[in-house]
Write a protein that holds these residues in place. Structure first.
Motif, PDB file in Angstrom:
ATOM      1  N   LYS A  62    -101.268 -20.573  -3.236  1.00 32.59           N
ATOM      2  CA  LYS A  62    -102.622 -20.006  -3.203  1.00 32.59           C
ATOM      3  C   LYS A  62    -103.703 -21.079  -3.094  1.00 32.59           C
ATOM      4  O   LYS A  62    -104.604 -21.003  -2.257  1.00 32.59           O
ATOM      5  CB  LYS A  62    -102.872 -19.159  -4.451  1.00 32.59           C
ATOM      6  CG  LYS A  62    -104.263 -18.537  -4.497  1.00 32.59           C
ATOM      7  CD  LYS A  62    -104.458 -17.666  -5.730  1.00 32.59           C
ATOM      8  CE  LYS A  62    -105.861 -17.072  -5.746  1.00 32.59           C
ATOM      9  NZ  LYS A  62    -106.070 -16.197  -6.934  1.00 32.59           N
ATOM     10  N   GLN A 101    -106.175 -21.923   0.106  1.00 29.27           N
ATOM     11  CA  GLN A 101    -107.633 -21.855  -0.077  1.00 29.27           C
ATOM     12  C   GLN A 101    -108.285 -23.155   0.375  1.00 29.27           C
ATOM     13  O   GLN A 101    -109.293 -23.146   1.087  1.00 29.27           O
ATOM     14  CB  GLN A 101    -107.972 -21.603  -1.546  1.00 29.27           C
ATOM     15  CG  GLN A 101    -109.472 -21.721  -1.858  1.00 29.27           C
ATOM     16  CD  GLN A 101    -109.774 -21.549  -3.331  1.00 29.27           C
ATOM     17  OE1 GLN A 101    -109.575 -20.497  -3.896  1.00 29.27           O
ATOM     18  NE2 GLN A 101    -110.268 -22.616  -3.970  1.00 29.27           N
ATOM     19  N   SER A 152    -110.934  -8.720   3.349  1.00 27.46           N
ATOM     20  CA  SER A 152    -109.532  -8.304   3.277  1.00 27.46           C
ATOM     21  C   SER A 152    -108.857  -8.258   4.638  1.00 27.46           C
ATOM     22  O   SER A 152    -107.693  -8.666   4.765  1.00 27.46           O
ATOM     23  CB  SER A 152    -109.433  -6.944   2.580  1.00 27.46           C
ATOM     24  OG  SER A 152    -109.827  -7.054   1.232  1.00 27.46           O
ATOM     25  N   SER A 203    -102.925 -15.945   5.242  1.00 26.55           N
ATOM     26  CA  SER A 203    -102.093 -15.452   4.147  1.00 26.55           C
ATOM     27  C   SER A 203    -100.829 -16.284   3.949  1.00 26.55           C
ATOM     28  O   SER A 203    -100.142 -16.621   4.912  1.00 26.55           O
ATOM     29  CB  SER A 203    -101.714 -13.991   4.402  1.00 26.55           C
ATOM     30  OG  SER A 203    -100.840 -13.528   3.391  1.00 26.55           O
ATOM     31  N   ARG A 230    -109.181  -8.278  -5.489  1.00 30.41           N
ATOM     32  CA  ARG A 230    -109.642  -9.626  -5.162  1.00 30.41           C
ATOM     33  C   ARG A 230    -111.072  -9.877  -5.647  1.00 30.41           C
ATOM     34  O   ARG A 230    -111.554 -11.004  -5.642  1.00 30.41           O
ATOM     35  CB  ARG A 230    -109.583  -9.839  -3.653  1.00 30.41           C
ATOM     36  CG  ARG A 230    -108.156  -9.911  -3.101  1.00 30.41           C
ATOM     37  CD  ARG A 230    -108.152  -9.968  -1.591  1.00 30.41           C
ATOM     38  NE  ARG A 230    -106.796 -10.069  -1.066  1.00 30.41           N
ATOM     39  CZ  ARG A 230    -106.389  -9.512   0.057  1.00 30.41           C
ATOM     40  NH1 ARG A 230    -107.234  -8.798   0.796  1.00 30.41           N
ATOM     41  NH2 ARG A 230    -105.157  -9.650   0.471  1.00 30.41           N
ATOM     42  N   ASN A 234    -110.845  -3.103  -5.273  1.00 32.74           N
ATOM     43  CA  ASN A 234    -110.540  -4.364  -4.603  1.00 32.74           C
ATOM     44  C   ASN A 234    -110.194  -5.415  -5.656  1.00 32.74           C
ATOM     45  O   ASN A 234    -111.085  -6.101  -6.169  1.00 32.74           O
ATOM     46  CB  ASN A 234    -111.735  -4.824  -3.757  1.00 32.74           C
ATOM     47  CG  ASN A 234    -111.440  -6.112  -2.993  1.00 32.74           C
ATOM     48  OD1 ASN A 234    -110.336  -6.654  -3.068  1.00 32.74           O
ATOM     49  ND2 ASN A 234    -112.429  -6.615  -2.277  1.00 32.74           N
TER      50      ASN A 234
END
Length: 316
Positions: free
Chosen positions: A207, A211, A109, A120, A302, A300
């Motif tokens: 996203k 990635q 994170s 990000s 994620r 979390n």
């Protein structure tokens, strides 16, 4: 990122450590130390004589370890390197085999949340995405120098992005006008490339591309494949390897590698007889992957996609 800010809820902590079955006197490797959650759990579970060698290619994680490693003394060795180099460092340390290896393949994170790292798509920052700042390849370099075909292949293979070809076209057209230097610029290009109707549902439109670029910049898949090949040689008899994955691509690679290592033959099924001379070196412990609890996911979000797979070394 401040050292104090390197805080991360460790996913599948007890499940992964319990399945490695640490014992006093054993030597264990944490291939992805991060905030040290798994590392400390391994040290505690293998007390009083167990040792842990913790790897991380991110200097911030290595520096942060100085804030919590006191008290473990010579039971903990921290190595600033990628886990693909575990074998080299074990040889340097004169350790022929270890009793367990744990790799949490998720991005921590703090890495995602600190804008300056460029991971990000929700914060504007220079396009970087390097885990290890000693390397020269950045996301900025890739988006400004790779061919349209190379970019499209990255987006499809590493991001499973259906609009990858169109996004690559828009990137190449945009950089002809001016270099793409920030995450905000790239997000705007991605949004322009994906039709509005396709952006209404699902995750953030950037996203998958972010990635894919992160994986390409850090050679994540090749590093993982390099490690998986060496796992049987690194483990002592009945030693275990545990992998926590967070997306389908890396999970497929881990699953296939562990299943292949558990087979006596890996020839294509249509071969009339075996010619590979392969022999099983591992036994798969998790027939189905272990997934996070509701508590893990609440702490979390994620972690929702995390999967834990474990295999055990057959007698050498």
């Amino acid at each position: 990122m401040s050292i104090e800010g390197f805080v991360h809820h460790t996913v599948l902590l007890s499940e992964a450590v319990d399945m490695l079955n640490p014992r006093s006197g054993g030597i264990y490797v944490d291939g992805t130390m991060g905030g040290g959650g798994h590392t400390r759990a391994l040290l505690e579970a293998s007390a009083p004589l167990g040792r842990v060698i913790a790897f991380d290619q991110d200097l911030e994680a290595v520096t942060n370890a100085e804030t919590w490693r006191e008290g473990y003394h010579d039971r903990l060795i921290v190595v600033h390197d990628n886990f693909r180099m575990i074998g080299n460092h074990l040889q340097r340390l004169a350790i022929p085999k270890v009793q367990g290896i744990l790799c949490d393949l998720g991005v921590s994170s703090p890495q995602l949340d600190d804008a300056w790292r460029g991971f990000s798509y929700q914060q504007d920052a220079p396009l970087d995405m390097r885990m290890d700042h000693r390397q020269t390849v950045t996301a900025k370099k890739l988006v400004n120098t790779c061919s349209e075909r190379e970019l499209a292949d990255y987006f499809f293979e590493y991001g499973e992005e259906r609009w990858g070809k169109r996004i690559a076209q828009f990137i190449v057209a945009s950089r002809k006008v001016a270099p793409i230097e920030t995450t905000e610029q790239l997000v705007a290009i991605i949004k322009a490339a994906i039709p509005a109707a396709a952006r209404k549902d699902g995750p953030h439109p950037a996203k998958r591309v972010f990635q894919a670029l992160r994986i390409a910049v850090n050679e994540e898949m090749t590093s993982l494949q390099d490690l998986l090949v060496t796992i049987p040689q690194l483990l002592d008899s009945y030693g275990r390897a545990a992998f926590i994955t967070f997306h389908s691509l890396e999970d497929r690679i881990v699953k296939k590698a562990l299943i292949d290592a558990a087979k006596d033959c890996i020839c294509p099924p249509d071969f009339p007889q075996c010619i590979c001379d392969h022999r099983a070196t591992m036994q798969v412990i998790t027939r189905k992957p272990v997934v996070p609890s509701d508590v893990d996911i609440e702490l979390n979000p994620r972690a929702r996609s995390a999967k834990l797979r474990v295999a055990e070394r057959l007698p050498n």
